[in-house]
Design an enzyme around this catalytic site. Structure first.
Site, PDB file in Angstrom:
ATOM      1  N   ASP A  71       0.679  -1.342  -0.089  1.00 18.20           N
ATOM      2  CA  ASP A  71       0.037  -0.138  -0.057  1.00 18.20           C
ATOM      3  C   ASP A  71       0.859   1.177   0.097  1.00 18.20           C
ATOM      4  O   ASP A  71       0.448   2.380  -0.830  1.00 18.20           O
ATOM      5  CB  ASP A  71      -1.095  -0.003   1.306  1.00 18.20           C
ATOM      6  N   HIS A  96      -4.327   2.973  -6.796  1.00 19.33           N
ATOM      7  CA  HIS A  96      -5.577   2.791  -6.204  1.00 19.33           C
ATOM      8  C   HIS A  96      -6.713   2.256  -6.960  1.00 19.33           C
ATOM      9  O   HIS A  96      -7.890   1.597  -6.576  1.00 19.33           O
ATOM     10  CB  HIS A  96      -5.860   3.564  -5.184  1.00 19.33           C
TER      11      HIS A  96
END
Length: 368
Positions: free
Chosen positions: A171, A254
């Site tokens: 992430d 994302h």
């Protein structure tokens, strides 16, 4: 356009930090609702109860239902109102923490966040990612402020499965590349301004720390110990990535993660694992250099992040499936349109397949 940087009110990190939770919470309220999954709650319950008692804080516990959905948020808000609590305390992983933040928003209460894993940058953000009950992405809930307190006990994080720490690195890996894309496009960040030099610097620092200390941190957490490398990676995954993405912006990585949620076989993969592959796809879209691609691919393979579709569950690759992902990633409201060029499903489709093939080639060269 105005430049805006936002961040949590207070950030506390260190081995044993959970023992101090009561003294930080008492500045926010005296009756808490503690929301978390069974595993997360179990890892901090004894220390939390002791610290709350020492600081004269009463609380009740709600076990998280598993998805940050509108239904789950409504359920917890009803409990908050029924029990007349004055502070929300979220414990656990990203979805539980996002739910706690959303509950605090709707209940108009302060919120303290206690991540027990370092798997996402959710703890520090003024954002909740909303899914439906089946785990398919629905929307972003933009919150008016960041959490009042984020407290991370690295000795607790070090005892969680190493795959979760690695997912957090995935992430965080996107942070610099998405921030850079948004800066080049003069795109808005999440609070509606443009990035400050500070936010861009934190996003770049996040990337540099991952490359320098990621492997060492993984090795330490495999033995459930919190070394200085673990401290650095937890800070990168949690604080630097949190401020970096939020105050600089999101872009393709994302959005591609969100696109992959339409495929049921990817639901067993963690958020950061899909984001890591999304970062590779974004780099292909941007035609990044072989040197940059090699560094990111080498890092991903070294720590165990996906570099191919099969690595996160897509073993049967068809044109229909990948185009469905590409179309979802290019939905009108998606952050992929923060890239400094026009993005279409067709070029995303091509970039996904190219990234998959590149990953396959690198895995032949670099031993896992």
């Amino acid at each position: 356009m105005t430049k805006i940087l936002i961040s949590p009110g207070k950030y506390v990190q260190g081995a044993g930090a959970i023992c101090e939770i009561g003294q930080h919470i008492k500045a926010l309220g005296t009756k808490g609702l503690v929301l978390g999954g069974k595993t997360g709650l179990g890892s901090v319950r004894e220390a939390l109860e002791k610290s709350f008692a020492e600081n004269k804080i009463s609380f009740l516990t709600e076990v998280f239902g598993g998805e940050c959905s509108k239904q789950e948020i409504d359920r917890i808000v009803a409990s908050v109102r029924e029990n007349q609590v004055d502070v929300i305390v979220g414990v656990g992983g990203g979805k539980a923490l996002d739910t706690a933040k959303a509950v605090a928003y709707y209940a108009k209460l302060p919120v303290a966040i206690i991540p027990t894993i370092a798997a996402t940058d959710a703890p520090c953000s003024a954002l909740s990612v909303i899914y439906n009950c089946e785990g398919v992405f629905e929307s972003y809930l933009l919150l008016p402020r960041n959490p009042d307190l984020v407290l991370v006990d690295t000795s607790v994080v070090a005892k969680s499965p190493v795959r979760l720490l690695v997912s957090g690195m995935g992430d965080a890996l996107a942070t610099w590349f998405e921030a850079d894309a948004c800066a080049k496009a003069f795109a808005s960040n999440l609070p509606g301004g443009q990035s400050t030099a500070a936010a861009l610097s934190l996003a770049r620092l996040c990337y540099d720390i991952l490359i320098e200390y990621g492997y060492q941190a993984k090795i330490a957490v495999e033995r459930q110990v919190a070394t200085e490398a673990v401290e650095k990676i937890v800070e990168a995954n949690t604080l630097l990535s949190g401020i970096g993405f939020e105050s600089s912006g999101l872009a393709a990585a994302h959005a591609i993660h969100n696109g992959f949620t339409v495929l049921a076989e990817t639901h067993q993969a963690y958020h950061g694992e899909k984001v890591a592959f999304g970062t590779l796809v974004q780099m292909i879209l941007e035609n990044r250099s072989r040197t940059e691609l090699g560094e990111v691919l080498g890092f991903c393979i070294e720590v165990g992040l996906p570099v191919t579709l099969s690595d996160f569950g897509v073993t049967e690759v068809t044109q229909e499936k990948i185009m469905k992902v590409a179309q979802a990633a290019c939905a009108p409201e998606e952050t992929i349109h923060n890239q400094p060029f026009k993005v279409t499903p067709e070029i995303v489709y091509a970039a996904i397949l190219a990234a998959d093939n590149l990953g396959r080639d690198y895995k032949k060269i670099i031993p896992e």
